[in-house]
Write an enzyme that holds these catalytic residues in place. Structure first.
Site, PDB file in Angstrom:
ATOM      1  N   ASN A 169     -56.361 -46.490  25.592  1.00 12.64           N
ATOM      2  CA  ASN A 169     -54.965 -46.885  25.752  1.00 12.64           C
ATOM      3  C   ASN A 169     -54.859 -48.356  26.154  1.00 12.64           C
ATOM      4  OD1 ASN A 169     -54.452 -44.220  25.221  1.00 12.64           O
ATOM      5  ND2 ASN A 169     -54.202 -43.658  27.374  1.00 12.64           N
ATOM      6  N   ASP A 221     -51.996 -49.350  27.548  1.00 16.83           N
ATOM      7  CA  ASP A 221     -51.056 -49.405  28.680  1.00 16.83           C
ATOM      8  C   ASP A 221     -51.851 -49.540  29.984  1.00 16.83           C
ATOM      9  OD1 ASP A 221     -50.772 -45.894  28.179  1.00 16.83           O
ATOM     10  OD2 ASP A 221     -51.731 -46.815  29.922  1.00 16.83           O
ATOM     11  N   HIS A 264     -60.123 -50.578  23.832  1.00 16.21           N
ATOM     12  CA  HIS A 264     -59.245 -51.055  22.745  1.00 16.21           C
ATOM     13  C   HIS A 264     -58.337 -52.171  23.228  1.00 16.21           C
ATOM     14  CE1 HIS A 264     -59.633 -47.043  20.315  1.00 16.21           C
ATOM     15  NE2 HIS A 264     -60.742 -47.742  20.349  1.00 16.21           N
ATOM     16  N   CYS A 266     -57.585 -66.445  24.143  1.00 12.19           N
ATOM     17  CA  CYS A 266     -57.503 -67.692  23.367  1.00 12.19           C
ATOM     18  C   CYS A 266     -58.626 -67.712  22.332  1.00 12.19           C
ATOM     19  CB  CYS A 266     -57.659 -68.903  24.310  1.00 12.19           C
ATOM     20  SG  CYS A 266     -57.702 -70.484  23.417  1.00 12.19           S
ATOM     21  N   CYS A 311     -52.766 -72.403  25.698  1.00 13.94           N
ATOM     22  CA  CYS A 311     -53.819 -71.815  26.540  1.00 13.94           C
ATOM     23  C   CYS A 311     -53.924 -72.631  27.831  1.00 13.94           C
ATOM     24  CB  CYS A 311     -55.170 -71.850  25.803  1.00 13.94           C
ATOM     25  SG  CYS A 311     -56.548 -71.352  26.864  1.00 13.94           S
ATOM     26  N   GLY A 323     -56.580 -36.058  26.144  1.00 11.55           N
ATOM     27  CA  GLY A 323     -55.471 -36.558  25.336  1.00 11.55           C
ATOM     28  C   GLY A 323     -55.871 -37.495  24.226  1.00 11.55           C
ATOM     29  N   THR A 324     -56.962 -37.155  23.526  1.00 13.79           N
ATOM     30  CA  THR A 324     -57.296 -37.967  22.358  1.00 13.79           C
ATOM     31  C   THR A 324     -57.607 -37.056  21.177  1.00 13.79           C
ATOM     32  OG1 THR A 324     -58.726 -39.712  21.457  1.00 13.79           O
ATOM     33  CG2 THR A 324     -59.734 -38.226  23.058  1.00 13.79           C
ATOM     34  N   SER A 325     -57.147 -37.500  20.013  1.00  9.57           N
ATOM     35  CA  SER A 325     -57.287 -36.654  18.812  1.00  9.57           C
ATOM     36  C   SER A 325     -58.679 -36.782  18.207  1.00  9.57           C
ATOM     37  CB  SER A 325     -56.241 -37.068  17.768  1.00  9.57           C
ATOM     38  OG  SER A 325     -56.438 -38.451  17.430  1.00  9.57           O
ATOM     39  N   ASN A 356     -56.571 -30.968  25.913  1.00  7.80           N
ATOM     40  CA  ASN A 356     -55.655 -31.328  24.841  1.00  7.80           C
ATOM     41  C   ASN A 356     -54.658 -30.197  24.676  1.00  7.80           C
ATOM     42  OD1 ASN A 356     -54.625 -32.094  22.135  1.00  7.80           O
ATOM     43  ND2 ASN A 356     -56.311 -33.552  22.183  1.00  7.80           N
TER      44      ASN A 356
HETATM   45  C1  BV8 Z   1     -64.756 -50.712  14.731  1.00  7.99           C
HETATM   46  C2  BV8 Z   1     -55.131 -50.862  19.467  1.00  7.99           C
HETATM   47  C3  BV8 Z   1     -66.705 -51.841  14.002  1.00  7.99           C
HETATM   48  C4  BV8 Z   1     -53.843 -50.974  18.766  1.00  7.99           C
HETATM   49  C5  BV8 Z   1     -56.450 -49.157  18.411  1.00  7.99           C
HETATM   50  C6  BV8 Z   1     -64.850 -44.187   9.153  1.00  7.99           C
HETATM   51  C7  BV8 Z   1     -65.807 -43.820  10.090  1.00  7.99           C
HETATM   52  C8  BV8 Z   1     -65.989 -44.579  11.240  1.00  7.99           C
HETATM   53  C9  BV8 Z   1     -65.185 -45.693  11.490  1.00  7.99           C
HETATM   54  C10 BV8 Z   1     -64.238 -46.016  10.570  1.00  7.99           C
HETATM   55  C11 BV8 Z   1     -64.080 -45.298   9.400  1.00  7.99           C
HETATM   56  N1  BV8 Z   1     -63.090 -45.897   8.693  1.00  7.99           N
HETATM   57  C12 BV8 Z   1     -62.625 -46.971   9.392  1.00  7.99           C
HETATM   58  C13 BV8 Z   1     -63.321 -47.045  10.524  1.00  7.99           C
HETATM   59  C14 BV8 Z   1     -63.165 -48.003  11.562  1.00  7.99           C
HETATM   60  C15 BV8 Z   1     -61.893 -47.749  12.380  1.00  7.99           C
HETATM   61  C16 BV8 Z   1     -61.451 -46.306  12.469  1.00  7.99           C
HETATM   62  O1  BV8 Z   1     -61.941 -45.540  13.277  1.00  7.99           O
HETATM   63  N2  BV8 Z   1     -60.463 -45.931  11.661  1.00  7.99           N
HETATM   64  C17 BV8 Z   1     -59.956 -44.578  11.724  1.00  7.99           C
HETATM   65  C18 BV8 Z   1     -58.458 -44.593  11.468  1.00  7.99           C
HETATM   66  C19 BV8 Z   1     -60.736 -43.733  10.705  1.00  7.99           C
HETATM   67  N3  BV8 Z   1     -62.243 -48.179  13.694  1.00  7.99           N
HETATM   68  C20 BV8 Z   1     -62.167 -49.468  13.986  1.00  7.99           C
HETATM   69  O2  BV8 Z   1     -61.783 -50.338  13.213  1.00  7.99           O
HETATM   70  C21 BV8 Z   1     -62.624 -49.835  15.388  1.00  7.99           C
HETATM   71  N4  BV8 Z   1     -63.576 -50.903  15.293  1.00  7.99           N
HETATM   72  O3  BV8 Z   1     -65.095 -49.665  14.215  1.00  7.99           O
HETATM   73  O4  BV8 Z   1     -65.541 -51.836  14.804  1.00  7.99           O
HETATM   74  C22 BV8 Z   1     -66.249 -52.358  12.675  1.00  7.99           C
HETATM   75  C23 BV8 Z   1     -66.127 -53.715  12.533  1.00  7.99           C
HETATM   76  C24 BV8 Z   1     -65.726 -54.211  11.296  1.00  7.99           C
HETATM   77  C25 BV8 Z   1     -65.456 -53.346  10.229  1.00  7.99           C
HETATM   78  C26 BV8 Z   1     -65.554 -51.964  10.398  1.00  7.99           C
HETATM   79  C27 BV8 Z   1     -65.949 -51.459  11.643  1.00  7.99           C
HETATM   80  C28 BV8 Z   1     -61.448 -50.316  16.208  1.00  7.99           C
HETATM   81  C29 BV8 Z   1     -60.603 -49.139  16.603  1.00  7.99           C
HETATM   82  C30 BV8 Z   1     -59.538 -49.602  17.611  1.00  7.99           C
HETATM   83  C31 BV8 Z   1     -58.234 -49.767  16.882  1.00  7.99           C
HETATM   84  N5  BV8 Z   1     -57.181 -50.065  17.854  1.00  7.99           N
HETATM   85  N6  BV8 Z   1     -55.537 -49.484  19.324  1.00  7.99           N
HETATM   86  C32 BV8 Z   1     -52.764 -50.391  19.629  1.00  7.99           C
HETATM   87  O5  BV8 Z   1     -53.061 -49.491  20.424  1.00  7.99           O
HETATM   88  O6  BV8 Z   1     -51.634 -50.856  19.456  1.00  7.99           O
HETATM   89  S1  BV8 Z   1     -56.679 -47.564  18.055  1.00  7.99           S
HETATM   90  C33 BV8 Z   1     -55.366 -46.631  18.515  1.00  7.99           C
HETATM   91  O7  BV8 Z   1     -55.749 -45.337  18.097  1.00  7.99           O
HETATM   92  C34 BV8 Z   1     -55.096 -46.527  20.014  1.00  7.99           C
HETATM   93  O8  BV8 Z   1     -56.113 -47.124  20.775  1.00  7.99           O
HETATM   94  C35 BV8 Z   1     -55.074 -45.056  20.283  1.00  7.99           C
HETATM   95  O9  BV8 Z   1     -55.649 -44.718  21.486  1.00  7.99           O
HETATM   96  C36 BV8 Z   1     -55.875 -44.543  19.168  1.00  7.99           C
HETATM   97  C37 BV8 Z   1     -55.275 -43.235  18.671  1.00  7.99           C
HETATM   98  O10 BV8 Z   1     -56.008 -42.300  19.178  1.00  7.99           O
HETATM   99  P1  BV8 Z   1     -55.518 -41.352  20.384  1.00  7.99           P
HETATM  100  O11 BV8 Z   1     -55.507 -42.121  21.650  1.00  7.99           O
HETATM  101  O12 BV8 Z   1     -56.401 -40.182  20.278  1.00  7.99           O
HETATM  102  O13 BV8 Z   1     -54.006 -40.986  20.095  1.00  7.99           O
HETATM  103  P2  BV8 Z   1     -53.472 -39.876  19.090  1.00  7.99           P
HETATM  104  O14 BV8 Z   1     -51.992 -39.999  19.050  1.00  7.99           O
HETATM  105  O15 BV8 Z   1     -54.276 -39.954  17.827  1.00  7.99           O
HETATM  106  O16 BV8 Z   1     -53.855 -38.466  19.788  1.00  7.99           O
HETATM  107  C38 BV8 Z   1     -53.204 -38.055  20.965  1.00  7.99           C
HETATM  108  C39 BV8 Z   1     -53.826 -36.737  21.362  1.00  7.99           C
HETATM  109  O17 BV8 Z   1     -53.249 -36.335  22.604  1.00  7.99           O
HETATM  110  C40 BV8 Z   1     -53.556 -35.627  20.369  1.00  7.99           C
HETATM  111  O18 BV8 Z   1     -54.751 -34.887  20.153  1.00  7.99           O
HETATM  112  C41 BV8 Z   1     -52.512 -34.739  21.079  1.00  7.99           C
HETATM  113  O19 BV8 Z   1     -52.684 -33.361  20.755  1.00  7.99           O
HETATM  114  C42 BV8 Z   1     -52.852 -34.979  22.523  1.00  7.99           C
HETATM  115  N7  BV8 Z   1     -51.726 -34.857  23.460  1.00  7.99           N
HETATM  116  C43 BV8 Z   1     -50.430 -35.191  23.261  1.00  7.99           C
HETATM  117  N8  BV8 Z   1     -49.720 -34.944  24.388  1.00  7.99           N
HETATM  118  C44 BV8 Z   1     -50.600 -34.468  25.303  1.00  7.99           C
HETATM  119  C45 BV8 Z   1     -51.873 -34.399  24.719  1.00  7.99           C
HETATM  120  N9  BV8 Z   1     -52.954 -33.950  25.367  1.00  7.99           N
HETATM  121  C46 BV8 Z   1     -52.783 -33.533  26.637  1.00  7.99           C
HETATM  122  N10 BV8 Z   1     -51.591 -33.578  27.273  1.00  7.99           N
HETATM  123  C47 BV8 Z   1     -50.488 -34.028  26.650  1.00  7.99           C
HETATM  124  N11 BV8 Z   1     -49.306 -34.040  27.303  1.00  7.99           N
END
Ligand code: BV8
Length: 240
Positions: free
Chosen positions: A93, A95, A110, A118, A137, A177-179, A203
């Site tokens: 997160n 936040d 993240h 900068c 900066c 709380g992560t998918s 979750n």
């Molecule tokens: C990287 C900043 C090396 C922005 C974010 C295939 C395989 C492996 C990797 C990849 C691939 N294809 C592409 C990739 C790379 C990519 C990736 O993983 N893509 C995904 C979409 C497949 N990853 C990257 O690019 C990462 N870097 O790999 O570097 C590299 C270098 C160069 C080239 C390639 C690779 C960087 C990833 C970071 C991206 N930035 N955030 C912003 O936040 O504004 S990610 C963003 O996603 C947030 O950080 C957020 O946290 C995250 C989403 O995930 P969750 O936190 O899990 O949130 P979500 O809504 O999905 O789930 C919420 C869960 O909570 C649910 O399960 C729900 O049921 C549950 N819930 C809801 N309410 C509750 C609850 N649980 C309990 N109580 C509740 N009340």
């Protein structure tokens, strides 16, 4: 319940849901009505930095108003009352609710909404004020080279050396709380399990990572985590 000595807590957007913040899945991949690929990618930032700055300036105002919920506060209790244990939080997160709740040892892999970096000298500023292409900066005095300190898709995560050590040393891995769809954070549980940790998932539902978890605790984290923390604290009191 056994006594744990090194606890790694991985959190995602779900832990902030009961603070009123939309999760990414619930927003169907939209960030405040913007498509993810239009804002949270390094290409988008290079193509139109002002647009991405404005998105994060708006998000910053929203996140700044949010208050920690009982899930964040339960972690503070665990860190204060579960004696003789290293307890670290690795959060996806951006936040600052963990900090607002009094959690310590928080690692924002993240990035963080209230930071900007900068691109000229690497200096990081902490601010909830707007940052944009006009920002100078304070370290190198260069204008227009500040970027939100947010890890965009395609960028490497922050603090990965620290995280690798934590994953190797932990004997309890809690995922809250992560998918489990964004990598490499989604693979942290596999590493923890490989090194012998017990793995528990909090979750609302089963996630794509469910195979790697020893225990699934279903329900809103604001309810399930405080109850789990009570169980952990009581388990060491009875053991004394
Ligand atoms: C990287 C900043 C090396 C922005 C974010 C295939 C395989 C492996 C990797 C990849 C691939 N294809 C592409 C990739 C790379 C990519 C990736 O993983 N893509 C995904 C979409 C497949 N990853 C990257 O690019 C990462 N870097 O790999 O570097 C590299 C270098 C160069 C080239 C390639 C690779 C960087 C990833 C970071 C991206 N930035 N955030 C912003 O936040 O504004 S990610 C963003 O996603 C947030 O950080 C957020 O946290 C995250 C989403 O995930 P969750 O936190 O899990 O949130 P979500 O809504 O999905 O789930 C919420 C869960 O909570 C649910 O399960 C729900 O049921 C549950 N819930 C809801 N309410 C509750 C609850 N649980 C309990 N109580 C509740 N009340």
């Amino acid at each position: 319940m056994e006594k744990f000595n090194n606890i790694l807590i991985l959190t995602g957007a779900g832990i902030s849901a009961e603070s009123g913040l939309a999760t990414f899945r619930a927003a169907n991949g939209l960030w405040n009505n913007h498509k993810v690929e239009d804002v949270a990618t390094i290409e988008a930032f290079q193509r139109n930095p002002q647009y991405v700055h404005e998105f994060y300036n708006d998000l910053k105002k929203e996140l700044q108003k949010a208050k920690p919920n009982p899930a964040h506060l339960a972690i503070t209790r665990l860190q204060n009352e579960y004696k003789d244990a290293n307890i670290n939080i690795v959060t996806q997160n951006v936040d600052t609710l963990h900090e607002k709740a009094g959690n310590h040892n928080v690692w924002h892999v993240h990035g963080q909404i209230n930071q900007a970096v900068c691109l000229n000298c690497g200096h990081i500023i902490e601010t909830f004020a707007d940052v944009d292409t006009e920002t100078i900066c304070p370290n190198c005095q260069v204008q227009g080279m500040m970027k939100p300190n947010i890890v965009f898709f395609g960028e490497n995560l922050l603090y990965m050396d620290k995280v690798d050590n934590l994953l190797r040393d932990c004997d309890l891995f809690l995922s809250i709380g992560t998918s489990g769809v964004v990598f490499p954070a989604a693979a942290f549980v596999q590493t923890a399990k490989y090194h012998g940790a017990k793995t528990f998932e909090f979750n609302l539902e089963m996630t794509s990572n469910n195979y790697y978890f020893d225990r699934h605790i279903f329900g809103p984290a604001g309810t399930t985590l405080p109850a789990f923390v009570d169980e952990m604290i009581n388990s060491i009191k009875t053991a004394d």
